[in-house]
Design an enzyme around this catalytic site. Structure first.
Site, PDB file in Angstrom:
ATOM      1  N   GLY A   1       0.943  -0.846   0.219  1.00 45.70           N
ATOM      2  CA  GLY A   1       0.036   0.097   0.225  1.00 45.70           C
ATOM      3  C   GLY A   1       1.117   1.240   0.325  1.00 45.70           C
ATOM      4  O   GLY A   1       2.342   1.215   0.290  1.00 45.70           O
ATOM      5  N   ASN A   2       0.539   2.523  -0.373  1.00 47.43           N
ATOM      6  CA  ASN A   2       0.392   3.366  -0.535  1.00 47.43           C
ATOM      7  C   ASN A   2       0.176   4.853   0.059  1.00 47.43           C
ATOM      8  O   ASN A   2      -1.195   4.858  -0.251  1.00 47.43           O
ATOM      9  CB  ASN A   2       1.487   3.404  -1.770  1.00 47.43           C
TER      10      ASN A   2
ATOM     11  N   SER B   1       5.858   2.707  -6.848  1.00 41.40           N
ATOM     12  CA  SER B   1       5.326   1.986  -8.479  1.00 41.40           C
ATOM     13  C   SER B   1       4.139   2.920  -8.507  1.00 41.40           C
ATOM     14  O   SER B   1       4.118   2.698  -9.928  1.00 41.40           O
ATOM     15  CB  SER B   1       5.533   0.889  -8.546  1.00 41.40           C
ATOM     16  N   ASP B   2       3.712   3.188  -7.867  1.00 41.12           N
ATOM     17  CA  ASP B   2       1.930   3.157  -8.191  1.00 41.12           C
ATOM     18  C   ASP B   2       2.141   4.705  -8.423  1.00 41.12           C
ATOM     19  O   ASP B   2       1.330   5.185  -8.933  1.00 41.12           O
ATOM     20  CB  ASP B   2       1.194   3.079  -7.029  1.00 41.12           C
TER      21      ASP B   2
ATOM     22  N   HIS C   1      -3.680   4.023  -1.378  1.00 44.24           N
ATOM     23  CA  HIS C   1      -3.725   2.505  -2.052  1.00 44.24           C
ATOM     24  C   HIS C   1      -3.591   1.765  -0.840  1.00 44.24           C
ATOM     25  O   HIS C   1      -2.366   2.151  -0.358  1.00 44.24           O
ATOM     26  CB  HIS C   1      -3.615   2.570  -3.748  1.00 44.24           C
TER      27      HIS C   1
ATOM     28  N   HIS D   1      -4.546  -2.950  -0.193  1.00 48.13           N
ATOM     29  CA  HIS D   1      -5.459  -3.954  -0.845  1.00 48.13           C
ATOM     30  C   HIS D   1      -6.154  -4.583   0.354  1.00 48.13           C
ATOM     31  O   HIS D   1      -6.522  -5.545   0.873  1.00 48.13           O
ATOM     32  CB  HIS D   1      -4.270  -5.313  -1.607  1.00 48.13           C
TER      33      HIS D   1
ATOM     34  N   ASP E   1     -22.974   8.686   5.164  1.00 50.02           N
ATOM     35  CA  ASP E   1     -22.153   9.209   6.096  1.00 50.02           C
ATOM     36  C   ASP E   1     -20.821   9.728   5.116  1.00 50.02           C
ATOM     37  O   ASP E   1     -20.560  11.263   5.325  1.00 50.02           O
ATOM     38  CB  ASP E   1     -21.728   8.660   7.271  1.00 50.02           C
TER      39      ASP E   1
ATOM     40  N   HIS F   1      -7.957  -5.578  -9.066  1.00 50.00           N
ATOM     41  CA  HIS F   1      -6.902  -5.145  -7.908  1.00 50.00           C
ATOM     42  C   HIS F   1      -7.313  -4.457  -6.683  1.00 50.00           C
ATOM     43  O   HIS F   1      -6.784  -5.150  -5.845  1.00 50.00           O
ATOM     44  CB  HIS F   1      -6.282  -4.015  -8.857  1.00 50.00           C
TER      45      HIS F   1
ATOM     46  N   TYR G   1     -23.352  18.963  11.053  1.00 49.41           N
ATOM     47  CA  TYR G   1     -22.545  17.325  12.039  1.00 49.41           C
ATOM     48  C   TYR G   1     -21.125  18.240  11.880  1.00 49.41           C
ATOM     49  O   TYR G   1     -21.028  18.564  11.600  1.00 49.41           O
ATOM     50  CB  TYR G   1     -23.026  16.702  11.140  1.00 49.41           C
TER      51      TYR G   1
HETATM   52 ZN   LIG Z   1      -2.755  -2.362  -5.230  1.00 54.34          ZN
END
Ligand SMILES: [Zn+2]
Length: 234
Positions: free
Chosen positions: A28-29, A75-76, A95, A97, A120, A169, A227
């Site tokens: 993730g990133n 790499s993303d 991002h 998974h 919400d 993905h 709210y």
């Molecule tokens: Zn990914």
């Protein structure tokens, strides 16, 4: 060193992904953007979240040229950049998974708004992208991932729908800052888990009424929001 406070926020946002159980290893990133400077701050590729320091964060321009940093960016990065170029109001992208959101993405199913927890934060069905073609996967894969997201949002406002499921993905989320992008990733994962349980108990479970969706989303977001304690705290 440029953008020190942004670097610190991006480190914390990435560590929050791991702390909340959304990522294991380096799956993730998160990134942030300074619109004033035109610079994106992103996690370096393949560095453990625990070991991440502000000086490890890589700064690039919106075309992906490294402006400051010795490590390779995630790499993303091209996916994040496409989102920043197209969704000009956003300040952060995340991002992961995470299990339940990824399961919906792998099933190729958007997540209908089945209850007020969802309403919400996400104004309607959380969309899933079209599957990518072999051509789009073979060349410029990460850029084309971003393009497939942007294409899916042709008639969706990214401000009221800060999440997408990339088919086969996993999820990308965004927000006004890296912190908000990760917050939306955490909420998305919980909403995805609730929706999975709901359709397991009743496969015909219907989305809540538009009036119910409007009440919950619009009291927290947008010009009529009431709210919480103040506009700044939302
Ligand atoms: Zn990914």
């Amino acid at each position: 060193m440029k953008l020190e406070s942004m670097r610190r926020e991006v480190v914390k946002a990435n560590q929050e992904l791991a702390r909340r159980g959304l990522v294991i290893y380096t799956w993730g990133n998160a990134s942030g953007i300074s619109r004033d400077e035109g610079l994106v701050a992103i996690k370096p590729s393949g560095v453990d979240f625990d070991a991440l320091r502000p000086e490890d964060i890589v700064l690039t321009d919106l075309e992906g040229n490294v402006v400051e940093g010795t490590l390779r960016p995630s790499s993303d990065l091209p996916t994040h950049l496409e989102l920043y170029r197209s969704f000009t109001e956003i300040g952060g992208v995340a991002h992961s998974h995470s299990t339940h959101a990824t399961a919906w993405a792998q099933a190729g199913r958007g997540i209908d708004c089945l209850g007020t927890t969802h309403a919400d934060y996400f104004y309607g069905t959380i969309p899933v992208t079209e599957p990518m073609s072999a051509e789009d996967i073979e060349a410029d894969y990460e850029l084309n991932t971003g393009r497939s997201i942007v294409k899916r949002f042709t008639r969706i406002d990214p401000q009221s729908m800060p999440a997408v499921l990339v088919a086969g993905h996993g999820p990308f989320t965004w927000g006004s800052s890296p912190t908000k992008a990760v917050f939306n990733a955490v909420v998305l994962e919980e909403v995805a888990r609730m929706a999975w349980l709901t359709v397991t108990l009743n496969r015909d479970a219907a989305p809540i009424l538009k009036a119910h969706l409007d009440k919950h989303f619009l009291r927290k977001h947008g010009p009529e929001a009431y709210y919480g304690q103040s506009v700044g705290s939302r």
